[in-house]
Motif scaffolding. Structure first.
Motif, PDB file in Angstrom:
ATOM      1  N   MET A   1      48.122  36.702  37.748  1.00 62.86           N
ATOM      2  CA  MET A   1      47.417  37.619  36.846  1.00 62.86           C
ATOM      3  C   MET A   1      47.694  39.061  37.251  1.00 62.86           C
ATOM      4  O   MET A   1      47.586  39.417  38.420  1.00 62.86           O
ATOM      5  CB  MET A   1      45.905  37.355  36.885  1.00 62.86           C
ATOM      6  N   ASN A   2      48.074  39.880  36.269  1.00 63.78           N
ATOM      7  CA  ASN A   2      48.361  41.293  36.516  1.00 63.78           C
ATOM      8  C   ASN A   2      47.052  42.066  36.575  1.00 63.78           C
ATOM      9  O   ASN A   2      46.402  42.315  35.560  1.00 63.78           O
ATOM     10  CB  ASN A   2      49.253  41.827  35.395  1.00 63.78           C
ATOM     11  N   ASP A   3      46.654  42.481  37.776  1.00 61.70           N
ATOM     12  CA  ASP A   3      45.362  43.127  37.969  1.00 61.70           C
ATOM     13  C   ASP A   3      45.195  44.396  37.133  1.00 61.70           C
ATOM     14  O   ASP A   3      44.078  44.776  36.787  1.00 61.70           O
ATOM     15  CB  ASP A   3      45.161  43.474  39.445  1.00 61.70           C
ATOM     16  N   THR A   4      46.294  45.070  36.786  1.00 58.87           N
ATOM     17  CA  THR A   4      46.184  46.332  36.054  1.00 58.87           C
ATOM     18  C   THR A   4      45.717  46.126  34.626  1.00 58.87           C
ATOM     19  O   THR A   4      45.302  47.090  33.967  1.00 58.87           O
ATOM     20  CB  THR A   4      47.542  47.065  36.032  1.00 58.87           C
ATOM     21  N   LEU A   5      45.773  44.907  34.107  1.00 61.04           N
ATOM     22  CA  LEU A   5      45.364  44.631  32.737  1.00 61.04           C
ATOM     23  C   LEU A   5      43.902  44.205  32.634  1.00 61.04           C
ATOM     24  O   LEU A   5      43.404  43.967  31.544  1.00 61.04           O
ATOM     25  CB  LEU A   5      46.247  43.539  32.130  1.00 61.04           C
ATOM     26  N   TYR A   6      43.227  44.144  33.769  1.00 55.83           N
ATOM     27  CA  TYR A   6      41.863  43.626  33.772  1.00 55.83           C
ATOM     28  C   TYR A   6      40.892  44.670  34.309  1.00 55.83           C
ATOM     29  O   TYR A   6      41.194  45.404  35.234  1.00 55.83           O
ATOM     30  CB  TYR A   6      41.791  42.352  34.627  1.00 55.83           C
ATOM     31  N   HIS A   7      39.720  44.720  33.684  1.00 51.41           N
ATOM     32  CA  HIS A   7      38.654  45.555  34.217  1.00 51.41           C
ATOM     33  C   HIS A   7      38.142  44.974  35.533  1.00 51.41           C
ATOM     34  O   HIS A   7      37.755  45.699  36.430  1.00 51.41           O
ATOM     35  CB  HIS A   7      37.475  45.614  33.233  1.00 51.41           C
ATOM     36  N   TYR A   8      38.125  43.634  35.602  1.00 50.13           N
ATOM     37  CA  TYR A   8      37.464  43.022  36.757  1.00 50.13           C
ATOM     38  C   TYR A   8      38.011  41.625  37.004  1.00 50.13           C
ATOM     39  O   TYR A   8      38.214  40.835  36.070  1.00 50.13           O
ATOM     40  CB  TYR A   8      35.959  42.936  36.501  1.00 50.13           C
ATOM     41  N   ILE A   9      38.273  41.312  38.271  1.00 47.87           N
ATOM     42  CA  ILE A   9      38.557  39.943  38.719  1.00 47.87           C
ATOM     43  C   ILE A   9      37.706  39.708  39.955  1.00 47.87           C
ATOM     44  O   ILE A   9      37.802  40.438  40.944  1.00 47.87           O
ATOM     45  CB  ILE A   9      40.048  39.742  39.064  1.00 47.87           C
ATOM     46  N   ASP A  10      36.843  38.717  39.898  1.00 48.87           N
ATOM     47  CA  ASP A  10      35.961  38.422  41.020  1.00 48.87           C
ATOM     48  C   ASP A  10      36.789  37.962  42.219  1.00 48.87           C
ATOM     49  O   ASP A  10      37.744  37.194  42.056  1.00 48.87           O
ATOM     50  CB  ASP A  10      34.957  37.329  40.618  1.00 48.87           C
ATOM     51  N   PRO A  11      36.445  38.411  43.433  1.00 47.28           N
ATOM     52  CA  PRO A  11      37.187  37.978  44.619  1.00 47.28           C
ATOM     53  C   PRO A  11      37.206  36.462  44.788  1.00 47.28           C
ATOM     54  O   PRO A  11      38.125  35.920  45.413  1.00 47.28           O
ATOM     55  CB  PRO A  11      36.431  38.651  45.772  1.00 47.28           C
ATOM     56  N   GLY A  12      36.209  35.785  44.232  1.00 39.99           N
ATOM     57  CA  GLY A  12      36.149  34.339  44.378  1.00 39.99           C
ATOM     58  C   GLY A  12      36.867  33.564  43.296  1.00 39.99           C
ATOM     59  O   GLY A  12      36.868  32.323  43.311  1.00 39.99           O
ATOM     60  N   PHE A  13      37.496  34.271  42.358  1.00 45.20           N
ATOM     61  CA  PHE A  13      38.224  33.576  41.286  1.00 45.20           C
ATOM     62  C   PHE A  13      39.355  32.740  41.883  1.00 45.20           C
ATOM     63  O   PHE A  13      40.109  33.201  42.733  1.00 45.20           O
ATOM     64  CB  PHE A  13      38.800  34.578  40.294  1.00 45.20           C
ATOM     65  N   SER A  14      39.473  31.499  41.395  1.00 46.05           N
ATOM     66  CA  SER A  14      40.509  30.602  41.904  1.00 46.05           C
ATOM     67  C   SER A  14      41.164  29.844  40.754  1.00 46.05           C
ATOM     68  O   SER A  14      40.467  29.258  39.921  1.00 46.05           O
ATOM     69  CB  SER A  14      39.911  29.594  42.897  1.00 46.05           C
ATOM     70  N   HIS A  15      42.496  29.867  40.740  1.00 47.84           N
ATOM     71  CA  HIS A  15      43.226  29.122  39.717  1.00 47.84           C
ATOM     72  C   HIS A  15      42.940  27.626  39.799  1.00 47.84           C
ATOM     73  O   HIS A  15      43.015  26.922  38.788  1.00 47.84           O
ATOM     74  CB  HIS A  15      44.736  29.363  39.868  1.00 47.84           C
ATOM     75  N   THR A  16      42.601  27.160  40.983  1.00 44.87           N
ATOM     76  CA  THR A  16      42.373  25.719  41.149  1.00 44.87           C
ATOM     77  C   THR A  16      40.997  25.289  40.644  1.00 44.87           C
ATOM     78  O   THR A  16      40.720  24.099  40.558  1.00 44.87           O
ATOM     79  CB  THR A  16      42.503  25.325  42.634  1.00 44.87           C
ATOM     80  N   GLN A  17      40.139  26.265  40.323  1.00 45.11           N
ATOM     81  CA  GLN A  17      38.781  25.953  39.862  1.00 45.11           C
ATOM     82  C   GLN A  17      38.585  26.167  38.366  1.00 45.11           C
ATOM     83  O   GLN A  17      37.458  26.080  37.880  1.00 45.11           O
ATOM     84  CB  GLN A  17      37.777  26.821  40.625  1.00 45.11           C
ATOM     85  N   VAL A  18      39.671  26.436  37.623  1.00 43.06           N
ATOM     86  CA  VAL A  18      39.504  26.784  36.208  1.00 43.06           C
ATOM     87  C   VAL A  18      38.869  25.648  35.407  1.00 43.06           C
ATOM     88  O   VAL A  18      38.269  25.879  34.365  1.00 43.06           O
ATOM     89  CB  VAL A  18      40.845  27.202  35.565  1.00 43.06           C
ATOM     90  N   GLY A  19      38.966  24.427  35.898  1.00 39.73           N
ATOM     91  CA  GLY A  19      38.324  23.311  35.222  1.00 39.73           C
ATOM     92  C   GLY A  19      36.814  23.405  35.228  1.00 39.73           C
ATOM     93  O   GLY A  19      36.132  22.683  34.493  1.00 39.73           O
ATOM     94  N   ASN A  20      36.279  24.311  36.052  1.00 42.85           N
ATOM     95  CA  ASN A  20      34.833  24.551  36.094  1.00 42.85           C
ATOM     96  C   ASN A  20      34.429  25.833  35.371  1.00 42.85           C
ATOM     97  O   ASN A  20      33.251  26.179  35.341  1.00 42.85           O
ATOM     98  CB  ASN A  20      34.361  24.651  37.552  1.00 42.85           C
ATOM     99  N   TYR A  21      35.413  26.543  34.800  1.00 39.85           N
ATOM    100  CA  TYR A  21      35.155  27.832  34.164  1.00 39.85           C
ATOM    101  C   TYR A  21      35.099  27.699  32.639  1.00 39.85           C
ATOM    102  O   TYR A  21      35.667  26.764  32.062  1.00 39.85           O
ATOM    103  CB  TYR A  21      36.258  28.843  34.510  1.00 39.85           C
ATOM    104  N   THR A  22      34.451  28.676  32.016  1.00 37.24           N
ATOM    105  CA  THR A  22      34.411  28.773  30.558  1.00 37.24           C
ATOM    106  C   THR A  22      35.114  30.054  30.135  1.00 37.24           C
ATOM    107  O   THR A  22      34.883  31.117  30.717  1.00 37.24           O
ATOM    108  CB  THR A  22      32.964  28.800  30.038  1.00 37.24           C
ATOM    109  N   LEU A  23      35.987  29.947  29.152  1.00 41.96           N
ATOM    110  CA  LEU A  23      36.677  31.101  28.590  1.00 41.96           C
ATOM    111  C   LEU A  23      35.922  31.577  27.353  1.00 41.96           C
ATOM    112  O   LEU A  23      35.654  30.786  26.441  1.00 41.96           O
ATOM    113  CB  LEU A  23      38.114  30.739  28.207  1.00 41.96           C
TER     114      LEU A  23
END
Length: 271
Positions: A1-23
């Motif tokens: 993920m390109n950090d410059t395109l986002y206002h915020y990315i939580d330090p705990g964000f994990s690609h391996t946990q996306v199955g627990n996330y809601t978009l």
């Protein structure tokens, strides 16, 4: 993920946990924004970007292609009508949609807005194609979550709630905790915002000297244009402090409210 395109990315964000996330996606005719949530905690907030990026190759596809636990797509559109639940009949949707001047390339949705209202709205082809990248059954009216969030926080009979977009704004008034008026207006200058707010008060027979305007949406830090002009006519003007998500204190809650409150629409999207 390109950090410059986002206002915020939580330090705990994990690609391996996306199955627990809601978009959460909030789309309008020109642009979209997105949030990734872990329960009520904000994990990612994407800056507003052109709508076409949803269907074109690009960086955002990395996030959109994740296998999320759930995806809710809100569509902001000025083409809608509200129908009281007590009067709504499913077999009348086509008749109601005639008032929206539906064209062959448009798509019509009818769904629950809140406990007392149904909403019938249409989307034009570009919006339908963008939302269709996901599940059209998960599409919800863009302001539904915003309305639900306000209703859950005991709105005053002396408040107008306004949510600003780039060229339009939504306005809602609640009486005895129930939605009494909702509409969308186009505007190009803060003078027009003041005019339409005054017009709504006139229609509702509200005394502007006793009425507070509560703002959310696209208001940048230090931008006092709306406060300054509305303060000339109304009792007070405030930023909306309602929160439905766990946000860092550094983020502007009023800008995120409409987007994050889409999480309240999960049951509506499943209906």
């Amino acid at each position: 993920m390109n950090d410059t395109l986002y206002h915020y990315i939580d330090p705990g964000f994990s690609h391996t946990q996306v199955g627990n996330y809601t978009l959460l996606l909030l789309l309008n005719a020109q642009s979209f924004e997105l949030a990734v949530m872990h329960g009520q905690k904000l994990m990612v907030w994407r800056k507003a970007a052109p709508l076409a990026e949803i269907t074109q190759p690009g960086e955002v596809q990395e996030v959109l292609s994740f296998s999320f636990h759930d995806i809710i797509t809100g569509i902001s559109t000025p083409y809608f009508t509200l129908v009281p639940q007590t009067l709504f009949e499913k077999d009348q949707v086509t008749e109601v949609a005639r008032y929206l001047d539906v064209q062959p390339t448009d798509t019509v949705f009818a769904q629950v807005l809140d406990a007392n209202n149904q909403v019938v709205f249409k989307t034009q082809e570009a919006l339908t194609l963008a939302a269709g990248k996901f599940d059209l059954q998960k599409v919800t009216f863009g302001s539904a979550g915003w309305i639900l969030a306000i209703e859950a926080n005991m709105p005053s009979n002396y408040s107008l709630y306004v949510n600003l977009h780039a060229t339009t704004f939504d306005i809602a008034y609640f009486r005895h905790g129930k939605l009494h008026l909702y509409n969308t207006f186009e505007f190009t200058h803060e003078d027009e915002l003041a005019y339409y707010n005054a017009f709504v008060c006139q229609q509702l027979k509200l005394d502007m000297s006793l009425t507070t305007v509560i703002l959310s949406g696209e208001i940048l830090a230090g931008d006092n244009r709306y406060h300054n002009i509305l303060s000339n006519f109304f009792k007070t003007v405030e930023l909306n402090t309602i929160s439905v998500a766990e946000l860092p204190a550094s983020l502007p809650n009023h800008q995120l409210l409409a987007l994050t409150s889409l999480s309240l629409c999960a049951s509506l999207a499943d209906a």
